[in-house]
Design a protein around this motif. Structure first.
Motif, PDB file in Angstrom:
ATOM      1  N   GLY A 108       1.277  -1.309  -0.360  1.00 57.51           N
ATOM      2  CA  GLY A 108      -0.023   0.140  -0.573  1.00 57.51           C
ATOM      3  C   GLY A 108       0.501   1.087  -0.001  1.00 57.51           C
ATOM      4  N   SER A 109       2.210   0.803  -0.408  1.00 59.73           N
ATOM      5  CA  SER A 109       2.970   1.952  -0.583  1.00 59.73           C
ATOM      6  C   SER A 109       2.949   3.258  -1.780  1.00 59.73           C
ATOM      7  CB  SER A 109       4.655   1.658  -0.030  1.00 59.73           C
ATOM      8  OG  SER A 109       4.862   2.380  -0.342  1.00 59.73           O
ATOM      9  N   ARG A 110       2.882   4.371  -1.508  1.00 62.65           N
ATOM     10  CA  ARG A 110       3.101   5.029  -2.870  1.00 62.65           C
ATOM     11  C   ARG A 110       3.881   4.638  -3.611  1.00 62.65           C
ATOM     12  NH1 ARG A 110       2.886  11.464  -3.989  1.00 62.65           N
ATOM     13  NH2 ARG A 110       3.384  11.295  -5.853  1.00 62.65           N
ATOM     14  N   TYR A 111       5.041   4.573  -3.220  1.00 57.68           N
ATOM     15  CA  TYR A 111       5.887   3.756  -4.367  1.00 57.68           C
ATOM     16  C   TYR A 111       6.260   3.071  -4.527  1.00 57.68           C
ATOM     17  CZ  TYR A 111       7.274   8.477  -4.762  1.00 57.68           C
ATOM     18  OH  TYR A 111       6.744  10.248  -5.005  1.00 57.68           O
ATOM     19  N   VAL A 112       6.661   2.059  -5.423  1.00 62.50           N
ATOM     20  CA  VAL A 112       7.005   0.271  -5.036  1.00 62.50           C
ATOM     21  C   VAL A 112       8.091   0.355  -5.959  1.00 62.50           C
ATOM     22  CG1 VAL A 112       4.488  -0.474  -4.480  1.00 62.50           C
ATOM     23  CG2 VAL A 112       5.361   0.098  -6.875  1.00 62.50           C
ATOM     24  N   PRO A 113       8.708  -0.716  -5.920  1.00 58.86           N
ATOM     25  CA  PRO A 113      10.092  -1.226  -6.885  1.00 58.86           C
ATOM     26  C   PRO A 113       9.667  -1.631  -8.237  1.00 58.86           C
ATOM     27  CG  PRO A 113      10.842  -2.018  -4.653  1.00 58.86           C
ATOM     28  CD  PRO A 113       9.243  -1.767  -4.756  1.00 58.86           C
ATOM     29  N   ILE A 114      10.508  -0.611  -9.330  1.00 55.01           N
ATOM     30  CA  ILE A 114      10.114  -1.587  -9.835  1.00 55.01           C
ATOM     31  C   ILE A 114      11.017  -3.251 -10.234  1.00 55.01           C
ATOM     32  CG2 ILE A 114      10.491  -1.516 -12.959  1.00 55.01           C
ATOM     33  CD1 ILE A 114      10.306   1.362 -12.752  1.00 55.01           C
ATOM     34  N   LYS A 115      12.249  -3.621 -10.173  1.00 51.94           N
ATOM     35  CA  LYS A 115      12.798  -4.840  -9.308  1.00 51.94           C
ATOM     36  C   LYS A 115      12.689  -4.572  -8.670  1.00 51.94           C
ATOM     37  CE  LYS A 115      16.043  -7.708 -11.354  1.00 51.94           C
ATOM     38  NZ  LYS A 115      18.111  -7.394 -11.668  1.00 51.94           N
ATOM     39  N   ALA A 116      11.972  -5.294  -7.343  1.00 51.25           N
ATOM     40  CA  ALA A 116      12.323  -5.656  -6.368  1.00 51.25           C
ATOM     41  C   ALA A 116      14.083  -5.955  -5.825  1.00 51.25           C
ATOM     42  CB  ALA A 116      11.778  -6.882  -4.859  1.00 51.25           C
ATOM     43  N   ALA A 117      14.805  -4.883  -5.103  1.00 45.92           N
ATOM     44  CA  ALA A 117      16.098  -5.035  -4.878  1.00 45.92           C
ATOM     45  C   ALA A 117      16.419  -4.535  -3.697  1.00 45.92           C
ATOM     46  CB  ALA A 117      16.660  -3.920  -6.106  1.00 45.92           C
ATOM     47  N   PRO A 118      17.233  -5.374  -2.620  1.00 46.01           N
ATOM     48  CA  PRO A 118      17.387  -4.462  -0.746  1.00 46.01           C
ATOM     49  C   PRO A 118      18.158  -4.187  -1.316  1.00 46.01           C
ATOM     50  CG  PRO A 118      18.648  -7.189  -1.528  1.00 46.01           C
ATOM     51  CD  PRO A 118      17.934  -6.601  -2.978  1.00 46.01           C
ATOM     52  N   SER A 119      19.094  -3.371  -2.039  1.00 46.93           N
ATOM     53  CA  SER A 119      20.498  -2.352  -2.333  1.00 46.93           C
ATOM     54  C   SER A 119      20.473  -1.656  -3.321  1.00 46.93           C
ATOM     55  CB  SER A 119      21.532  -3.295  -1.018  1.00 46.93           C
ATOM     56  OG  SER A 119      21.693  -3.687  -1.976  1.00 46.93           O
ATOM     57  N   GLY A 120      21.182  -1.412  -3.575  1.00 45.53           N
ATOM     58  CA  GLY A 120      22.096  -0.296  -4.953  1.00 45.53           C
ATOM     59  C   GLY A 120      20.935   0.737  -5.290  1.00 45.53           C
ATOM     60  N   PHE A 121      21.029   1.113  -6.503  1.00 49.25           N
ATOM     61  CA  PHE A 121      20.110   1.857  -7.033  1.00 49.25           C
ATOM     62  C   PHE A 121      18.143   1.649  -7.783  1.00 49.25           C
ATOM     63  CE2 PHE A 121      24.370   3.458  -7.751  1.00 49.25           C
ATOM     64  CZ  PHE A 121      24.300   4.986  -7.191  1.00 49.25           C
ATOM     65  N   VAL A 122      17.621   1.811  -7.336  1.00 46.94           N
ATOM     66  CA  VAL A 122      16.105   0.891  -7.082  1.00 46.94           C
ATOM     67  C   VAL A 122      15.353   1.931  -7.767  1.00 46.94           C
ATOM     68  CG1 VAL A 122      14.278   0.299  -6.244  1.00 46.94           C
ATOM     69  CG2 VAL A 122      16.698  -0.435  -5.245  1.00 46.94           C
ATOM     70  N   MET A 123      14.664   1.927  -9.455  1.00 46.65           N
ATOM     71  CA  MET A 123      13.581   2.707  -9.919  1.00 46.65           C
ATOM     72  C   MET A 123      12.405   2.608  -9.423  1.00 46.65           C
ATOM     73  SD  MET A 123      15.921   5.027 -11.648  1.00 46.65           S
ATOM     74  CE  MET A 123      14.608   5.325 -12.087  1.00 46.65           C
ATOM     75  N   LEU A 124      11.639   3.250  -9.234  1.00 45.29           N
ATOM     76  CA  LEU A 124      10.631   3.714  -8.074  1.00 45.29           C
ATOM     77  C   LEU A 124       9.289   3.687  -8.464  1.00 45.29           C
ATOM     78  CD1 LEU A 124      11.552   4.599  -4.261  1.00 45.29           C
ATOM     79  CD2 LEU A 124      11.703   2.219  -4.943  1.00 45.29           C
ATOM     80  N   LYS A 125       8.104   2.983  -8.438  1.00 42.83           N
ATOM     81  CA  LYS A 125       7.398   2.829  -9.873  1.00 42.83           C
ATOM     82  C   LYS A 125       5.806   4.253  -9.134  1.00 42.83           C
ATOM     83  CE  LYS A 125       3.594   1.533 -12.731  1.00 42.83           C
ATOM     84  NZ  LYS A 125       3.320   0.075 -12.907  1.00 42.83           N
TER      85      LYS A 125
END
Length: 708
Positions: A641-658
């Motif tokens: 239910g968060s506003r932003y969700v990771p496009i690819k679920a990665a636990p660290s590094g640079f993560v693009m959010l939708k």
């Protein structure tokens, strides 16, 4: 009918054409914006800027540790003085925080000659990635207009080396300046710094023009400049020097300078990076050479050609040289090289080198320690710790040095809650540094280990592979050149190339950081920062008991006995009765008193246990960007239910959010003053230290009239 009426109005076809042209312009503009963002990602501009911002904002370096080292190091000991400068640079790598140097300028000014070179170059490690202001930061030390400015050549050479460290592998904007500085330099020290800086800035570009410039320095046959030129040629031609290695080898055979031969030996090894079987002919040629310096280069060639492959043939070859070569340097390097071949399978390294770590030859033991440090860096592997622990108290000083450095590399970003030995190791480092009778070599190892274990403001780890198991070429090259510090201390700074931030950095479609939270389902203490060092407390004067002579005590006792015998006490019946009543009540109440003690003890213990449970929640909320260490990645969860969700679920590094609510206004993380900056700290400098100067004083009382 008059057809001229309304002729000024645009026709339907004209309005359609106008609309389509404006649409095309908008599309082309959007395409250009996307292309610009993609270029910034591929050139590294965006990742470097975001990393710099993260390391600056989350810096948790403990300057009190450095102050303790500085106070314990003797002024006469230039090795430990330089080691403290190296430790400060590594501890603040990439954070842009150089407060320790600014606060200790008088102490720093004691560095002379090559120590001054190293001190200036250390600024390059601290400001690494500061591509926009790199040259202006180093301007006070640089040669003016490419020519010597009349200052110290050691400072100028160190500044050129620092520029290379700042722009390592991203030197498009600084290459021209470094080439001009190299062309106009007549001093061997400035040439040395310019060659190293140019090799770093043009790392792996195989630029023929730069190669020719460096080769002209090599052919001047100056030992100091030639060593740096040999290494620089290798850096320039990483994995791409098929035509150049024969030329370099021929010159190595022809020169009479050991330093040049050694620099070229490492340079040739760098040119065969990742070539595996293609490099076998050259490796065979090097390993069969009569010159031990070239056989030494052959060990590095084997290590880098077969890096991370765990190739059985390469391992057998290295083990053969580790036990059979007549040169200690070659044997040491052969064992060390196993770390590069096996870094993709770190669990195997302690097992393979365990017997070598017990060798009678101290050079082999040192090589075994660094092999484990290189391949198991950042893993906190228990087997690696068990192998290194006895070596940290070896009888030979340089073995202790290597073991301490290797242990710091293994334990970087490992907390005491994860591995209990971490606390023991930190105390051991402090004990060695404070011990005035400790050997200089092992003390230097302890100082460097202190800088490595807290590197990058306690926000980086050493990783030779990415999370997707791809080789990080810059990191491997940096580690290989760092291991040359045995001969040349300024190469210690190459270790900073293998640092990678332990960060989660979430980005939106504009490559900005939105405010966003996620969960770490682990106790905060399990992966938290180490506690800050407590400042020393001034010892208060304790009143000691007065000494009493035995003769005085006996005389007093004798006098009291004589007095009691002459004056017996008289007791009334009432006193005797009350005495016996009191004795009886004491006897009957004794068990209940003991029960009361037990009850009290239970009442004290129970609330304390309950309190500790409250203080240790089972998880914590992390804010973008956040520090996430490798062992913590499996505990990272994203909220539903968060506003932003990771496009690819990665636990660290640079993560693009939708963004699931694109119509709502976005709140971005402030870039000029990171929210996680410790209160009261200056530029993230004194994070984790008490803000003594910044405490608010009480307000003065209101004006009033005094009347008697």
């Amino acid at each position: 009918m008059d057809t001229t009426e309304g002729s000024d109005q645009p026709t339907a076809s004209q309005s359609t054409e106008h609309h389509s042209s404006s649409t095309d312009h908008e599309d082309s503009q959007k395409y250009a914006d996307k292309l610009s963002k993609l270029k910034k990602i591929l050139t590294g501009e965006t990742p470097i800027h975001l990393t710099l911002q993260f390391l600056y904002g989350h810096n948790r370096s403990d300057i009190l540790i450095l102050k303790t080292i500085k106070q314990s190091v003797e002024l006469r000991n230039s090795v430990c003085h330089s080691a403290t400068i190296y430790a400060n640079a590594l501890m603040h790598a990439g954070t842009t925080v150089d407060t320790f140097l600014r606060e200790n300028l008088d102490w720093l000014s004691r560095a002379t000659n090559w120590a001054k070179f190293s001190a200036t170059a250390g600024l390059g490690v601290i400001h690494r990635g500061h591509l926009q202001q790199g040259r202006s930061l180093m301007a006070p030390y640089l040669p003016q207009n490419g020519a010597a400015s009349g200052g110290s050549p050691f400072s100028e050479g160190g500044a050129l080396y620092a520029l290379g460290l700042i722009h390592a592998n991203h030197g498009e904007g600084i290459k021209h300046f470094l080439i001009e500085s190299l062309r106009s330099a007549n001093n061997e020290v400035i040439q040395h710094g310019a060659c190293l800086g140019l090799g770093l800035a043009a790392l792996g570009t195989a630029d023929e023009d730069i190669y020719d410039e460096i080769k002209s320095v090599l052919y001047s046959d100056n030992a100091v400049a030639g060593e740096a030129a040999g290494i620089s040629m290798g850096l320039l031609m990483v994995g791409a020097g098929k035509d150049k290695d024969e030329e370099m080898l021929a010159y190595a055979h022809g020169t009479s300078h050991e330093k040049i031969t050694r620099g070229l030996a490492l340079g040739i090894a760098l040119t065969v990076y990742g070539r595996e079987e293609d490099a076998d002919t050259l490796i065979e040629q090097l390993t069969r050479d009569q010159n031990p310096l070239l056989r030494y280069g052959g060990m590095y060639a084997l290590a880098l050609a077969y890096r991370g492959t765990a190739n059985n043939k390469a391992i057998r070859h290295l083990l053969h040289f580790a036990v059979s070569d007549v040169s200690d340097d070659v044997r040491r390097t052969a064992v060390l090289a196993l770390g590069f071949v096996l870094y993709s399978e770190p669990e195997q390294t302690p097992r393979i080198v365990s017997l070598l770590s017990e060798s009678y030859n101290p050079h082999v033991r040192y090589g075994a320690a660094l092999a484990v440090g290189i391949s198991c860096a950042g893993t906190g592997l228990h087997e690696a710790i068990s192998l290194l622990e006895p070596l940290t108290s070896d009888v030979v000083d340089f073995v202790r040095q290597g073991a301490l450095i290797a242990m710091a590399m293994v334990l970087i970003q490992t907390t005491e809650a994860q591995e209990s030995y971490v606390g023991t190791f930190r105390r051991q480092l402090e004990k060695i540094i404070l011990d005035k009778h400790e050997d200089t070599m092992s003390k230097m190892g302890a100082i460097l280990a202190t800088g490595i274990i807290d590197a990058g403001g306690r926000n980086v780890t050493i990783a030779l592979q990415s999370r997707t198991k791809h080789d990080r070429i810059t990191a491997v090259i940096g580690m290989a050149v760092f291991s040359q510090y045995w001969y040349w201390y300024p190469l210690i700074y190459f270790l900073s190339l293998s640092f990678t931030p332990t960060a989660f950095i979430g980005l939106n479609h504009d490559l900005n950081m939105p405010k966003f939270t996620f969960l770490s389902n682990a106790k905060p203490s399990l992966f938290g920062y180490p506690p800050a060092t407590a400042p020393p407390v001034a010892a208060s004067a304790i009143k000691l008991p007065t000494a009493v002579l035995s003769t005085s005590a006996r005389a007093k006792a004798r006098a009291k006995k004589e007095y009691d015998s002459k004056h017996p006490p008289e007791k009334s019946m009432l006193e005797e009765a009350s005495q016996s009543q009191a004795n009886g009540s004491l006897k009957t109440s004794k068990p209940s008193k003991e029960e009361g003690k037990e009850t009290d003890a239970m009442q004290v213990d129970f609330p304390a246990e309950k309190k500790s449970e409250v203080e240790q929640p089972s998880g914590e909320e992390l804010h973008n960007p956040a520090r996430v260490v490798p062992a913590q990645e499996k505990y990272i969860k994203f909220r539903e239910g968060s506003r932003y969700v990771p496009i690819k679920a990665a636990p660290s590094g640079f993560v693009m959010l939708k963004d699931l609510e694109p119509s709502e206004p976005e709140v971005l993380v402030s870039s000029d003053a990171p929210a996680s900056l410790a209160p009261g700290s200056s530029s993230g400098t004194n994070a984790g230290q008490p803000n003594i100067a910044g405490e608010e004083e009480p307000q003065p009382p209101q004006p009033f009239e005094y009347s008697a």
